[in-house]
Design a protein around this motif. Structure first.
Motif: not given
Length: 499
Positions: A54-56, A354, A356, A442, A469
């Motif tokens: 989730s590219n967090t 990307t 959030g 994110s 996401q």
């Protein structure tokens, strides 16, 4: 099955597969885990898999990515890459541009929902231009970061200083040092690993790194690394439609055609980003400079002089926009600054990226609506365009649901936090708010709460990462019923008094 439900199920399936690999001892750095008495539970592996995909950038493992060997770190980087570019978007790009396979309507709808534009035809163009731009940027950044890691004299790696008053440093005093073995200077193999991983992580706004336990703190005085990181963060977070818009603008200039007009989406995205970032930066400066507490960031000599602290404040404020890298210990920020940065993460960056959060366009539409009300206007206008009432209603719903989610998540995370040893940082509700906003936005920035929450807290953080996401609007559609029947009647219209 609806498009968004299909995307959600595929995302969950991929996260489970990644988590199984990360739980498998073949991906673990057994020496590091043994020396630091760390064990990786499946809940930790699933948490990290969700965070990477989730590219967090949050991690519930105390040692971060040092607990994984090169194979494990490669899988994490791959997860970040696929999650950042978009699994269905990447599929369409490969099939269409490499193998020449025509795009089906279903694949077009998937990529359109994930990262695309208003139509499937427009989405195909956006995907081709944007992913090509991202891949070229990734290559350039990998080279630049590798050179910086290989040559930088500013890296702070000293095992003795790392271990010096370790517990006290973590609570009251900044200690940027990492162990000597993590130093990439003069080591080409390690530098290229650091460079490629950092390029992937920063461009996809993941915030994870393999440098050590303290994010970019060992390079708090390496401004070239930080500047290029911010550039990567901006390109990754601005969104595919904006990238394509600028491409079309440049293309029209080169062909001496009528200048391509930037879309309302692009204009609102950039203007809102600039205003929100400037306001956040100004408030952070005010709160940090006015505090008298000697343990706070601005009053610690370990952070350097006024210039070093000014740049660190600038970097951290920009990093809240879904990036997740840190050159300081967030525990040393004042509570007021932590709240401001929580709000910035709650807002997030651009849709179709990307990032959030509720997305910055949601905030801009709500703000414009408020201005229109104050001026007595009956419509919301900006850049000689009128915002539709349906869009305004969606913005209000997204904002309201977002606030409710944050309130519930903050209470749950704070109640699930348990100190693990004496001398540890003591966290307040403000720190829990920061952590849940980081997951929802994110971002991946952490004040240190995440590694010490129980299984319920981890479940909530994972859920918020997925919502961040997908976006609130898309998440709602997962549970919404598909209604194809037409409403053949309407109720009598009646207004009610408000305010």
């Amino acid at each position: 099955m609806g498009i968004i439900k299909y995307i959600f199920l595929v995302y969950i399936l991929i996260t489970i597969i990644i988590s199984l690999f990360l739980f498998w001892p073949i991906t673990h750095n057994k020496t590091f885990l043994k020396d630091n008495s760390i064990s990786i539970k499946y809940s930790d592996a699933f948490f990290l898999a969700a965070s990477a995909f989730s590219n967090t950038g949050l991690s519930s493992i105390p040692g971060g990515l040092l607990g994984f060997n090169q194979f494990g770190q490669f899988l994490i980087a791959l997860s970040i890459m696929v999650g950042g570019l978009g699994i269905f978007t990447l599929k369409v790009y490969i099939l269409q541009n490499i193998f020449g396979i025509k795009l089906t309507v279903f694949n077009g709808q998937l990529s359109q929902m994930e990262r695309g534009g208003n139509t499937i035809g427009e989405t195909k163009k956006i995907i081709k231009v944007s992913i090509t731009t991202m891949l070229i940027t990734l290559f350039v950044l990998s080279v630049v970061f590798t050179i910086i890691f290989y040559t930088s004299p500013y890296g702070k790696f000293d095992t003795t200083k790392f271990n010096q008053n370790r517990v006290v440093d973590n609570i009251t005093m900044f200690n940027p040092y990492e162990v000597t073995s993590q130093n990439p200077k003069g080591d080409f193999t390690k530098s290229i690993r650091y460079g490629i991983f950092h390029a992937i992580s920063s461009l996809n706004n993941a915030g994870l790194d393999i440098i050590g336990r303290k994010s970019l703190a060992p390079y708090s005085e390496e401004y070239a690394l930080q500047i290029f990181t911010l550039i990567a963060i901006f390109i990754g977070g601005v969104g595919y439609p904006v990238i394509y818009d600028f491409y079309a603008k440049i293309k029209s200039f080169r062909k001496n055609e009528n200048a391509h007009c930037l879309s309302l989406f692009t204009k609102l995205t950039l203007v809102t980003y600039l205003i929100v970032s400037c306001v956040g930066l100004l408030l952070t400066f005010i709160f940090e400079c006015s505090t008298k507490n000697k343990t706070r960031f601005w009053n610690q000599s370990e952070y350097g002089g006024n210039w070093e602290k000014t740049f660190a404040t600038f970097f951290q404020t920009m990093s809240t926009r879904s990036a997740g890298f840190s050159t300081i210990d967030y525990y040393h920020f004042t509570n007021q600054s932590i709240v401001v940065h929580s709000i910035l993460m709650f807002i997030g960056f651009s849709p179709a990226s990307t990032a959030g959060g509720i997305r910055n366009l949601t905030l801009s539409i709500l703000f414009l609506s408020m201005i229109s009300t104050l001026l007595g206007r009956r419509s919301v206008n900006v850049f000689k365009r009128q915002i539709g009432k349906e869009t305004l209603i969606k913005a209000i719903n997204i904002f309201t649901i977002g606030i409710i989610l944050i309130l519930i998540g903050t209470l749950v995370v704070y109640s699930s936090y348990t100190p693990t040893h004496l001398g540890q940082k003591e966290f307040t509700m403000v720190h829990a708010l920061f952590e849940i906003c980081s997951a929802f936005g994110s971002s991946g920035l952490s004040v240190g709460v995440t590694p010490n929450v129980n299984i319920l807290g981890k479940i909530f953080l994972i859920t918020y990462m997925i919502i961040g996401q997908l976006g609130i609007q898309q998440t709602i559609l997962i549970w919404a019923k598909n209604r194809t029947n037409v409403e053949h009647y309407h109720y009598i219209y009646e207004d009610v008094a408000l305010g």
